[in-house]
Scaffold this motif. Sequence first.
Motif, PDB file in Angstrom:
ATOM      1  N   PHE A 189       0.856  -1.177   0.000  1.00  0.00           N
ATOM      2  CA  PHE A 189       0.000   0.000   0.000  1.00  0.00           C
ATOM      3  C   PHE A 189       0.894   1.228   0.000  1.00  0.00           C
ATOM      4  CE2 PHE A 189      -2.552  -3.318   2.000  1.00  0.00           C
ATOM      5  CZ  PHE A 189      -3.721  -3.228   1.263  1.00  0.00           C
ATOM      6  N   GLU A 190       0.729   2.061  -1.009  1.00  0.00           N
ATOM      7  CA  GLU A 190       1.570   3.252  -1.118  1.00  0.00           C
ATOM      8  C   GLU A 190       0.970   4.392  -0.305  1.00  0.00           C
ATOM      9  OE1 GLU A 190       4.334   3.142  -2.826  1.00  0.00           O
ATOM     10  OE2 GLU A 190       4.112   1.600  -4.364  1.00  0.00           O
TER      11      GLU A 190
ATOM     12  N   ALA B 164      -2.873   5.707  -0.479  1.00  0.00           N
ATOM     13  CA  ALA B 164      -3.843   4.637  -0.739  1.00  0.00           C
ATOM     14  C   ALA B 164      -5.040   4.803   0.197  1.00  0.00           C
ATOM     15  CB  ALA B 164      -3.194   3.281  -0.504  1.00  0.00           C
TER      16      ALA B 164
ATOM     17  N   VAL C  73      -1.283  -1.012  -4.330  1.00  0.00           N
ATOM     18  CA  VAL C  73      -2.414  -0.095  -4.295  1.00  0.00           C
ATOM     19  C   VAL C  73      -1.933   1.298  -3.916  1.00  0.00           C
ATOM     20  CG1 VAL C  73      -4.634   0.409  -3.222  1.00  0.00           C
ATOM     21  CG2 VAL C  73      -3.970  -1.965  -3.662  1.00  0.00           C
ATOM     22  N   ALA C  74      -2.116   2.243  -4.839  1.00  0.00           N
ATOM     23  CA  ALA C  74      -1.793   3.639  -4.538  1.00  0.00           C
ATOM     24  C   ALA C  74      -3.055   4.490  -4.580  1.00  0.00           C
ATOM     25  CB  ALA C  74      -0.758   4.158  -5.524  1.00  0.00           C
TER      26      ALA C  74
ATOM     27  N   GLU D 207      -7.655   4.316  -4.734  1.00  0.00           N
ATOM     28  CA  GLU D 207      -8.750   4.037  -3.808  1.00  0.00           C
ATOM     29  C   GLU D 207      -9.445   2.733  -4.183  1.00  0.00           C
ATOM     30  OE1 GLU D 207     -11.157   7.487  -2.827  1.00  0.00           O
ATOM     31  OE2 GLU D 207     -12.968   6.272  -3.121  1.00  0.00           O
TER      32      GLU D 207
ATOM     33  N   ASP E 275      -1.214   2.965   4.840  1.00  0.00           N
ATOM     34  CA  ASP E 275      -0.392   3.983   4.219  1.00  0.00           C
ATOM     35  C   ASP E 275       1.060   3.513   4.276  1.00  0.00           C
ATOM     36  OD1 ASP E 275       0.834   6.286   3.438  1.00  0.00           O
ATOM     37  OD2 ASP E 275       0.323   7.429   5.228  1.00  0.00           O
TER      38      ASP E 275
END
Lengths: 425, 419
Positions: free
Chosen positions: A286-287, A290, A303-304, A306, B286
């Motif tokens: 997850f970036e 995200a 995943v960057a 939504e 995140d």
Amino acid sequence: MSAPRYAFILAGGQGNRLCLLSERRAKPAVPFGGKYRIIDFTLSNCVNSGIYDIGVLTQYRPSSLNRHVGTGRPWDLDRTRGGIQLLQPALGSADSDWYQGTADAILRNLVHLRRRRAEQVLVLSGDHVYKMDYNVLYAFHARERASVTVAVTEVPENAVSAFGILETDGSGRVIGFEEKPRTSRSRLASMGVYLFDRDALIRWLIEDARTAGSSRDFGKDLLPRLVARGESVYAYPVRDYWQDVGTVDSYYASNRDFLSDRPPLDLDDPDWVIHTQSADRPPVRFEHGARVERSMIANGCVVAGEVVRSVLSPGVTVAPGAVVHDSIIMQDTQIARGARLQRAIVDKLVTIGAGARLGEGDNSVPNRACPEHLSSGLLLVGRGAHLPDGIRVGPNARIGAHVAAAGFTGDVPPGGVVDGPESMH
Amino acid sequence: MPETMVLVLAGGGGERLSVLTYERAVSALPFGGKYRVIDFVLSNCSHSHLTVVGILTQHAPISLNDHIGAGRPWDLDRREGGVLILQPFTTRTHAGWYRGTADAIAQNWDVIEDHRPERILVLSGDQIYRMDYRSLMHTHEQQRAAVTLAVTRVPSSQTPRFGMTTIDRDGRVTELIEKPERAATPFASMGIYLFEYGALAEAMRPGPVNLVLDVLRPLVAAGERVMAHEFAGYWEDVGTIGSYYHSNLEMVAPEPRLALHDPRWPVLTRDEERPPVLLGAGAVVDRALIANGCRISGTVRRSVLFPGVVVESGAEVVDSVVMQDAKIGPGARLERALLDKFTRIGEGARVGSSTPAALQDHAWLEGLVLIGKDAIVAAHGRVEPPAVVGIGARVQPGSGGYVGPGTQVPSRVWYEDVV
């Protein structure tokens, strides 16, 4: 040492009502639940029940299934004795031909029972999502001294027309069997799980083959005939989750069942693992930026953007600013910056161009090519398609497999169809 | 290509890794969200087409043995060669723990000889890097070397951590200095050595103990062709809490220096069958690496989560590494913490912080909190850094529910409740 057991799994179904999803693969090979294929549930049920000798009957587009099953290793079915065998139709002997119906498929593979010592034969379907300990079925079968036991589940009244419906007396003995009746007093549907006495099965199949006009199908002909003449046919009721993911709508809904706070099946039960062929993929990344909610996301995804109320198979990338809502995205599909998807079912290896908009607009126009299966506002994108930047694709649209970016003449309206290049077959 | 046998030194106990390696070898440490440290070296071997791999174990090998099994994830389950676990053994005349790296090899010389390799590649099982050993072998061949060492540039401040080399213009190693304050060149030896069979066989005769001191240095001194091969990629030895923690978090950096997502060089491991990651209604993630089987309803920032970790709603996991099947209760907060497998953090508990007390004698903990396998921090418990909660230990109201800076809660035997 328990008694030897043998199971046939019927995996040749076309799944016409799944439209594009099973256009190029058999229904049991359709991806499900983020990282599984539908047949994984049945195969895992077998090995978790101690059944390690299995024949899988294939016919319709078996290559994806063959690749998935391979030597059977994920299920510990790569064995010296027993294991898994893919049984495709063949030429050579007197009764060789394509399989006509489910009973015919077993009939043409009777030879596999010749030297096996199993006293019962389990006949399963590879099309269903459920967890079941077949040992309980064997015990019930023995207790009732049945010749054949059919596992049944209760379905809603308005769904009886999609199933084989059984009627039982107070003791569980089947007194009526009707395939896909318009209406019925009973709501007990066959789960496509049959336990036969071996010798009775052989006798009945031979008899069925000699019956003029038979469709050579368990549900349509053979079982109703056995019930009608008073054979010892029993119904074993199952109350747990069982899902026939036969239509686009039920496929979508049952995938989404797994996103609820109380998923219908525990996929993470260490005592009943659902095994599958999984590639070595790193954990989900997850970036920064995200945003995810109520979703199931498999290893290998990056995943960057939504992701909300969606299921992502391994290796899907969602670029920054991309938005995926209420969708099912299969393996290694790439969703570029700023693309927005809603209520989309996107097959493997698809590229969704930057800023594309999928699923927005009027959802009352059924699909032009398959109106009966694609009319609830979902949209389908076939394997390997390449959707160009900025394109708009309306609800109920269908984009065929391997459509290149140049294959689009413009936006795709609601209910629209873009056909892919002709498959070799 | 001449046949090369690989020997992976995986017996290290990682004294500086505290409770993380009481019950496992450093090589068996979980790393990067789903791997074990040794996966990196074994994957390098597999991708470099090296298929005879001896693994020398000594310290707490159970979890390493479990992990390696017959070697299938790396395609090392082979009829010829494949993976061989070489643990210490006794004979009628001799009972020998391995006294050092060279001794470990010497004691297994029979096995090595049986394979008749032409070259022997010695690796450490405790390092994270991605390397095609074929380029090292190419250098070795071109230089007609007796031994080739892989070297990498390190900053001058770091030389006291490494074995440093002096290299002449032809790439020949002229000096090996262990952990110097200052070094003439920036080239550290990576602990990766390719030997001509004859050169190593000869060096085994006098009964060497340590590979660097008793084998390599004498070879350099004797003027043998000991050559250097420079490696420029990411390389990290995970021998300390700090290096272990930082190299894990490196994997969630915006541009990680070792890309786990590169399909051309996948890191292979023994995978468990777990469902996809499930993210609930309140999940916030995140810069995180989260493995299959995790269930996230709370917040995860800049952290690495292994399979089966549960983060309940309102819980926060920040700058942390959380191993398999740990459960973080509702509203609990983890910051700069390392949690081993099966740990449980109760509702509202506070573990770690971004402002640790500066305690000189706990500098090795780098301001982190370390929670041992199976340990429990009860609801509303607090653990302030730097601190260690031992394996199976319980921080609960009975004991005040509080662990202050500089505390090490002793480990507890798992069967204490049974006997």
